[in-house]
Design a protein around this motif. Structure first.
Motif, PDB file in Angstrom:
ATOM      1  N   GLY A  32      47.735  42.721  46.155  1.00 11.90           N
ATOM      2  CA  GLY A  32      47.081  41.911  45.329  1.00 11.90           C
ATOM      3  C   GLY A  32      46.967  40.139  45.253  1.00 11.90           C
ATOM      4  O   GLY A  32      46.965  40.139  44.754  1.00 11.90           O
ATOM      5  N   LYS A  33      47.363  40.156  46.699  1.00 10.43           N
ATOM      6  CA  LYS A  33      47.171  38.203  47.498  1.00 10.43           C
ATOM      7  C   LYS A  33      45.664  38.032  47.293  1.00 10.43           C
ATOM      8  O   LYS A  33      45.408  36.661  46.828  1.00 10.43           O
ATOM      9  N   THR A  34      44.634  38.605  47.872  1.00 10.99           N
ATOM     10  CA  THR A  34      43.144  38.354  48.034  1.00 10.99           C
ATOM     11  C   THR A  34      42.628  37.958  46.369  1.00 10.99           C
ATOM     12  O   THR A  34      42.095  37.104  45.766  1.00 10.99           O
ATOM     13  N   TYR A  35      43.688  38.904  45.877  1.00 12.73           N
ATOM     14  CA  TYR A  35      42.928  38.851  43.818  1.00 12.73           C
ATOM     15  C   TYR A  35      43.592  37.932  43.644  1.00 12.73           C
ATOM     16  O   TYR A  35      42.566  37.146  42.851  1.00 12.73           O
ATOM     17  N   THR A  36      45.041  37.167  44.015  1.00 12.61           N
ATOM     18  CA  THR A  36      45.246  36.343  43.056  1.00 12.61           C
ATOM     19  C   THR A  36      44.764  35.022  44.097  1.00 12.61           C
ATOM     20  O   THR A  36      44.201  33.986  43.264  1.00 12.61           O
ATOM     21  N   GLY A  52      52.212  40.044  50.363  1.00 10.27           N
ATOM     22  CA  GLY A  52      53.115  40.854  50.146  1.00 10.27           C
ATOM     23  C   GLY A  52      52.080  41.697  51.173  1.00 10.27           C
ATOM     24  O   GLY A  52      51.488  41.571  51.978  1.00 10.27           O
ATOM     25  N   GLN A  53      52.482  43.416  50.980  1.00  5.53           N
ATOM     26  CA  GLN A  53      51.881  44.322  51.451  1.00  5.53           C
ATOM     27  C   GLN A  53      50.465  45.167  51.101  1.00  5.53           C
ATOM     28  O   GLN A  53      49.956  44.271  50.270  1.00  5.53           O
ATOM     29  N   THR A  54      49.478  45.157  52.026  1.00  4.82           N
ATOM     30  CA  THR A  54      48.359  44.975  52.147  1.00  4.82           C
ATOM     31  C   THR A  54      47.785  46.168  50.781  1.00  4.82           C
ATOM     32  O   THR A  54      48.426  47.274  50.317  1.00  4.82           O
ATOM     33  N   ALA A  79      57.198  36.122  41.950  1.00  7.83           N
ATOM     34  CA  ALA A  79      56.710  37.522  42.241  1.00  7.83           C
ATOM     35  C   ALA A  79      55.666  38.131  41.092  1.00  7.83           C
ATOM     36  O   ALA A  79      55.544  37.303  39.227  1.00  7.83           O
ATOM     37  N   ARG A  80      54.497  38.532  41.821  1.00  9.69           N
ATOM     38  CA  ARG A  80      53.339  38.256  40.479  1.00  9.69           C
ATOM     39  C   ARG A  80      53.691  40.405  40.739  1.00  9.69           C
ATOM     40  O   ARG A  80      53.556  40.474  41.956  1.00  9.69           O
ATOM     41  N   LEU A  81      53.288  40.771  39.640  1.00 13.08           N
ATOM     42  CA  LEU A  81      53.462  42.247  39.568  1.00 13.08           C
ATOM     43  C   LEU A  81      52.336  43.146  39.590  1.00 13.08           C
ATOM     44  O   LEU A  81      51.685  42.823  38.932  1.00 13.08           O
ATOM     45  N   LYS A  82      51.655  43.886  40.394  1.00 18.61           N
ATOM     46  CA  LYS A  82      50.713  45.039  40.611  1.00 18.61           C
ATOM     47  C   LYS A  82      50.459  45.393  39.893  1.00 18.61           C
ATOM     48  O   LYS A  82      51.930  47.015  40.003  1.00 18.61           O
ATOM     49  N   PRO A  83      49.416  46.244  38.470  1.00 17.48           N
ATOM     50  CA  PRO A  83      49.490  47.051  38.179  1.00 17.48           C
ATOM     51  C   PRO A  83      49.397  48.137  38.791  1.00 17.48           C
ATOM     52  O   PRO A  83      48.458  47.895  39.604  1.00 17.48           O
ATOM     53  N   GLN A 134      42.785  51.280  40.506  1.00 16.33           N
ATOM     54  CA  GLN A 134      43.643  50.440  40.033  1.00 16.33           C
ATOM     55  C   GLN A 134      43.364  49.818  39.029  1.00 16.33           C
ATOM     56  O   GLN A 134      44.430  49.216  37.797  1.00 16.33           O
ATOM     57  N   ASP A 135      42.525  48.626  38.625  1.00 21.23           N
ATOM     58  CA  ASP A 135      42.534  48.308  37.745  1.00 21.23           C
ATOM     59  C   ASP A 135      41.382  48.363  36.240  1.00 21.23           C
ATOM     60  O   ASP A 135      40.730  48.876  36.320  1.00 21.23           O
ATOM     61  N   LYS A 136      42.682  48.546  35.558  1.00 19.98           N
ATOM     62  CA  LYS A 136      41.950  48.881  34.220  1.00 19.98           C
ATOM     63  C   LYS A 136      40.609  47.910  33.501  1.00 19.98           C
ATOM     64  O   LYS A 136      39.705  48.442  32.955  1.00 19.98           O
ATOM     65  N   ASN A 137      40.997  46.953  33.967  1.00 17.78           N
ATOM     66  CA  ASN A 137      39.994  45.985  33.538  1.00 17.78           C
ATOM     67  C   ASN A 137      38.218  46.724  33.766  1.00 17.78           C
ATOM     68  O   ASN A 137      37.327  46.121  33.213  1.00 17.78           O
ATOM     69  N   TYR A 138      38.475  46.676  35.101  1.00 15.78           N
ATOM     70  CA  TYR A 138      37.198  47.544  35.410  1.00 15.78           C
ATOM     71  C   TYR A 138      36.327  48.328  34.929  1.00 15.78           C
ATOM     72  O   TYR A 138      34.973  48.483  34.120  1.00 15.78           O
ATOM     73  N   ALA A 139      36.973  49.663  33.789  1.00 15.46           N
ATOM     74  CA  ALA A 139      36.783  50.625  33.510  1.00 15.46           C
ATOM     75  C   ALA A 139      35.118  50.274  32.231  1.00 15.46           C
ATOM     76  O   ALA A 139      34.449  50.651  31.663  1.00 15.46           O
TER      77      ALA A 139
HETATM   78  N1  LIG Z   1      47.018  41.662  39.370  1.00 15.71           N
HETATM   79  C1  LIG Z   1      46.270  42.938  39.931  1.00 15.71           C
HETATM   80  N2  LIG Z   1      45.372  43.252  38.372  1.00 15.71           N
HETATM   81  C2  LIG Z   1      44.501  44.050  38.452  1.00 15.71           C
HETATM   82  N3  LIG Z   1      44.255  45.023  39.739  1.00 15.71           N
HETATM   83  C3  LIG Z   1      44.015  43.504  40.859  1.00 15.71           C
HETATM   84  C4  LIG Z   1      45.285  43.458  40.581  1.00 15.71           C
HETATM   85  N4  LIG Z   1      46.408  42.992  42.022  1.00 15.71           N
HETATM   86  C5  LIG Z   1      45.327  43.511  42.852  1.00 15.71           C
HETATM   87  N5  LIG Z   1      44.693  44.194  42.122  1.00 15.71           N
HETATM   88  C6  LIG Z   1      43.011  44.677  42.578  1.00 15.71           C
HETATM   89  O1  LIG Z   1      43.955  45.931  43.489  1.00 15.71           O
HETATM   90  C7  LIG Z   1      43.181  45.793  45.281  1.00 15.71           C
HETATM   91  C8  LIG Z   1      44.002  45.471  46.172  1.00 15.71           C
HETATM   92  O2  LIG Z   1      44.053  44.212  45.820  1.00 15.71           O
HETATM   93  P1  LIG Z   1      43.638  42.980  46.853  1.00 15.71           P
HETATM   94  O3  LIG Z   1      42.630  43.329  47.744  1.00 15.71           O
HETATM   95  O4  LIG Z   1      44.130  41.370  46.541  1.00 15.71           O
HETATM   96  O5  LIG Z   1      44.975  43.448  47.976  1.00 15.71           O
HETATM   97  P2  LIG Z   1      45.695  42.594  49.187  1.00 15.71           P
HETATM   98  O6  LIG Z   1      46.954  42.298  48.759  1.00 15.71           O
HETATM   99  O7  LIG Z   1      44.871  41.255  49.635  1.00 15.71           O
HETATM  100  O8  LIG Z   1      45.167  43.034  50.233  1.00 15.71           O
HETATM  101  P3  LIG Z   1      44.696  43.829  52.331  1.00 15.71           P
HETATM  102  O9  LIG Z   1      46.407  43.063  53.020  1.00 15.71           O
HETATM  103  O10 LIG Z   1      44.166  44.069  52.484  1.00 15.71           O
HETATM  104  O11 LIG Z   1      44.193  41.976  51.749  1.00 15.71           O
HETATM  105  C9  LIG Z   1      41.674  45.012  44.673  1.00 15.71           C
HETATM  106  O12 LIG Z   1      41.030  46.193  44.171  1.00 15.71           O
HETATM  107  C10 LIG Z   1      42.124  44.055  43.456  1.00 15.71           C
HETATM  108  O13 LIG Z   1      40.609  43.997  42.460  1.00 15.71           O
END
Ligand SMILES: Nc1ncnc2c1ncn2[C@@H]1O[C@H](COP(=O)(O)OP(=O)(O)OP(=O)(O)O)[C@@H](O)[C@H]1O
Length: 698
Positions: free
Chosen positions: A95-99, A90-92, A9-13, A624-629
């Motif tokens: 963070g799937k694409t991010y991972t 996971g839902q839209t 499980a990967r939790l998104k902040p 939501q991405d704190k790192n971007y700041a």
């Molecule tokens: N663990 C994380 N830490 C920081 N930012 C995150 C994390 N996971 C996701 N994000 C940010 O959240 C946003 C949405 O993430 P992402 O596009 O990966 O979602 P997704 O599940 O792939 O959505 P979709 O189903 O629409 O493709 C992006 O801007 C991404 O950079």
């Protein structure tokens, strides 16, 4: 070997209100607090819910840690000959694409780019033992249709003109894919460039269809062909890296009919995925054969091996911690629990290369035959000296036995009557030894010895020597003859198997696809280089020319300097000229006007919070991405590059399309075809309209 599916499980902040959760590190348990307010009601059900995982990656876990913990073991398995799959569910927005892919910033790259670097380091470490060839393919499944994301033609043609990937089953139930390109990669960089090209094509295709990444599944596949240098054994293994569509419910999409249909398809394929998992779990529990509905969707057809087949599979459940997404989060967690119960049966895909096996057997046989000849010669020499004696008519008996021996010897070479090759060691040994005795007797006169005692000693020594040598010879002859028979029996079997073996799936498909790819590449570059008119009237020559100029850069991403100017060293001369031409025609200048420019200017002038808002609108997500700041500079640059790059390519394709329609209209005029004239006139008008439309997009 059984291999339990691993589920992380990967939790998104989140910066918004978060669900209450707790992680028990030792038991790898995630506990979710269920008490929450929805529509003014307090949920009075059980207060907490527990979910078990292989591990839980909390909000602060980095991309590198995810790669090391989740991906590295699977990649190493693949390099040892096992299949592997990593899929994100996971839902839209969870963070799937991010991972799987990462964000646009290199520092936050995801699993695929990291895998690229890692595999080539690993291959380098193994280079003394293995020869590896790596191929990449990238496929998108959208609305139950699959498309190739690495086809360079797709850079310039709209999705409606793309060939769909087709699936064929052979008699053994193996799936063969056509209309999908396989690209050999020999380093991380070309691999990452391909990935970027695929992502670009995906994004570009999404615009006209009003589609976004959430609604399609993407499968990036690396195929490894390896040959162990010492043993000549080979294996082909595959690594699938899958970014699934968002798993949210249809009701939540809240769109009109078309979109609902799309959403239905996505949810259908995900619900078929769920059905496959339920059926596999049933099968495991009851131990009974059960129909597993793999064929119901393209996704499950492709993931057949990954679910219940020969594959080490890992799922990453991307979990949004936002309170608003509570229901989806719970449903994703429940799904992951079912997946976690599955077991795959994995085995190494090792196989002997039949060609090299036949070659090796033939070599060995030749060696043995050479040895055999050597022994026959030694025995023959002995026999010749015997024959000299046999000329004496008093030795009739011996002559007979010598003939018998000779006929035995002939049998060694007689392949037809192999059963007779078995020699009676005892009998032959006696016969030969008695002959050796006689031979020695004859030779005694010739021995230069001083006296009888010496002669006897000498004779005995010689006799012992010959006795043991002959025994050794015969033993070896017998062994060789047996070995030869085995090889003779084995060779036709192997050759027959080689002939009757159906096309070797992986390597042949790879080869065919590669041939196809190079043929197409050769054809298009011939056509562009020799200045001949391009034959295919569906494709405008200029489009092809430009397409080639792009692709000749080996998929290098377009590079801009800090002033947003294209760096010319990255560009071939012809493209530069073309670019200038396009500028004169007004196509390039257009990028300086319109909403995009305004947006960009305001982006630069706005204060930090406003910049964040622009990024939010780009993502269609709350920021939501704190790192971007701390990385706005980088993000601004990326934002500019992305739009400029995408704009440039789109303009070229628009330009080419428009030209094509105008040319076709002239052609129709020349041929007095009023109907066609009207048709292309209309199309050209639409193209013009599209151009205006397109400018407004930015
Ligand atoms: N663990 C994380 N830490 C920081 N930012 C995150 C994390 N996971 C996701 N994000 C940010 O959240 C946003 C949405 O993430 P992402 O596009 O990966 O979602 P997704 O599940 O792939 O959505 P979709 O189903 O629409 O493709 C992006 O801007 C991404 O950079």
């Amino acid at each position: 070997m059984k291999s339990q599916l691993q589920v992380y499980a990967r939790l998104k902040p989140t910066d918004n209100a978060s669900i209450a959760y707790e992680i028990d590190k030792s038991s790898k348990r995630l506990t979710i607090g269920q008490k929450y307010i929805k529509g003014g009601f307090i949920n009075n059900m059980k207060e907490t819910m527990d979910f078990n995982f292989t591990d839980i990656l909390d909000i602060n876990v980095t991309q590198e840690q995810v790669f090391q913990q989740v991906a590295v073991p699977v990649v190493l398995n693949c390099l040892d000959g096992y299949n592997g799959t990593i899929f994100a569910y996971g839902q839209t927005g969870s963070g799937k694409t991010y991972t799987i892919n990462g964000s646009d910033s290199w520092a936050y790259r995801g699993i695929i780019p990291r895998v690229m670097t890692y595999i080539f380091d690993q291959i380098d470490e193994r280079k003394n033992d293995y020869e590896f060839t790596v191929y990449a393919s990238y496929m998108e499944i959208y609305n139950e249709k699959a498309y190739d994301l690495l086809n360079e033609d797709h850079l310039v043609s709209p999705i409606e003109q793309w060939n769909k990937v087709e699936f064929k089953r052979d008699n053994l139930g193996n799936i063969h894919l056509s209309n999908i390109s396989l690209h050999e990669i020999d380093d991380a960089k070309p691999g990452i460039d391909l990935l970027m090209m695929g992502n670009y094509i995906r994004k570009q295709a999404a615009t006209p269809m009003n589609q976004c990444s959430s609604r399609s599944h993407c499968i990036f596949t690396l195929t490894f062909e390896a040959r162990q240098i010492e043993t000549n054994t080979c294996f082909v293994s595959k690594l699938n890296l899958v970014d699934l569509a968002g798993s949210e419910r249809v009701s939540k999409t809240n769109h009109d009919g078309t979109l609902l249909n799309e959403a239905k398809n996505i949810n259908l394929s995900l619900s078929y995925l769920e059905q496959v998992i339920v059926a596999l779990n049933e099968k495991k529990k009851t131990g009974q054969r059960q129909h597993i509905p793999y064929r119901h969707s393209i996704l499950t057809t492709i993931l057949k091996d990954s679910l219940g087949g020969n594959c080490k599979t890992v799922m990453i459940a991307n979990i949004s911690t936002e309170l608003d997404n509570f229901e989806e989060t719970i449903s994703a967690l429940r799904f992951s629990q079912r997946v976690g119960q599955l077991e795959n049966e994995i085995h190494k895909n090792q196989k002997l290369d039949l060609n090299s096996m036949v070659e090796r057997l033939e070599q060995e046989k030749q060696q043995l035959l050479d040895e055999l000849q050597k022994y026959q010669k030694i025995v023959g020499d002995l026999k010749d000296s015997e024959n000299v004696k046999n000329i004496n008519p008093q030795n009739k008996n011996q002559k007979h036995s010598s003939q018998q021996y000779q006929s035995k010897q002939v049998l060694f070479n007689n392949e037809e009557s192999q059963e007779e090759i078995e020699i009676d060691e005892e009998q032959d040994l006696d016969q030969i030894l008695s002959k050796v005795d006689e031979y020695m007797q004859d030779k005694i006169d010739q021995l230069e010895v001083k006296n009888m005692v010496e002669a006897k000693l000498c004779f005995r020594a010689m006799k012992e020597y010959h006795k043991s040598t002959m025994a050794d010879y015969l033993k070896e002859l017998s062994d060789i003859s047996k070995k030869l028979q085995q090889y003779d029996a084995l060779l036709p079997q192997v050759s027959k198997k080689k002939e009757s073996t159906p096309q070797i799936k992986d390597s042949d498909i790879t080869q065919m696809a590669l041939n196809n790819f190079y043929l197409q590449k050769q054809q298009s570059s011939r056509q562009s280089l020799n200045g001949q008119p391009y034959q295919d009237e569906n494709v405008d020559p200029e489009t092809v020319q430009i397409g080639i100029q792009f692709t000749n850069q080996q998929h290098q991403p377009v590079v801009f300097n800090s002033h947003q100017q294209y760096i010319p060293s990255q560009m071939p001369q012809a493209t530069l000229e073309k670019n200038q031409q396009l500028s004169q025609d007004g196509y390039i200048q257009k990028q300086g006007i319109g909403n995009r420019k305004k947006k960009q200017q305001s982006f630069e002038q706005q204060n930090q919070s406003q910049q964040q808002q622009v990024l939010q609108s780009q993502n269609q997500q709350p920021y939501q991405d704190k790192n971007y700041a701390s990385n706005e500079e980088l993000e601004i640059n990326l934002y500019k590059q992305q739009h400029q790059n995408s704009l440039y390519r789109k303009q070229i394709s628009q330009h080419a399309l428009k030209n094509k329609n105008e040319n076709m209209q002239i052609y129709a005029q020349q041929n007095n075809n009023v109907h066609q004239q009207n048709h292309y006139q209309q199309a050209a008008r639409q193209d013009n309209y599209k151009n205006i439309d397109y400018e407004d997009d930015y």
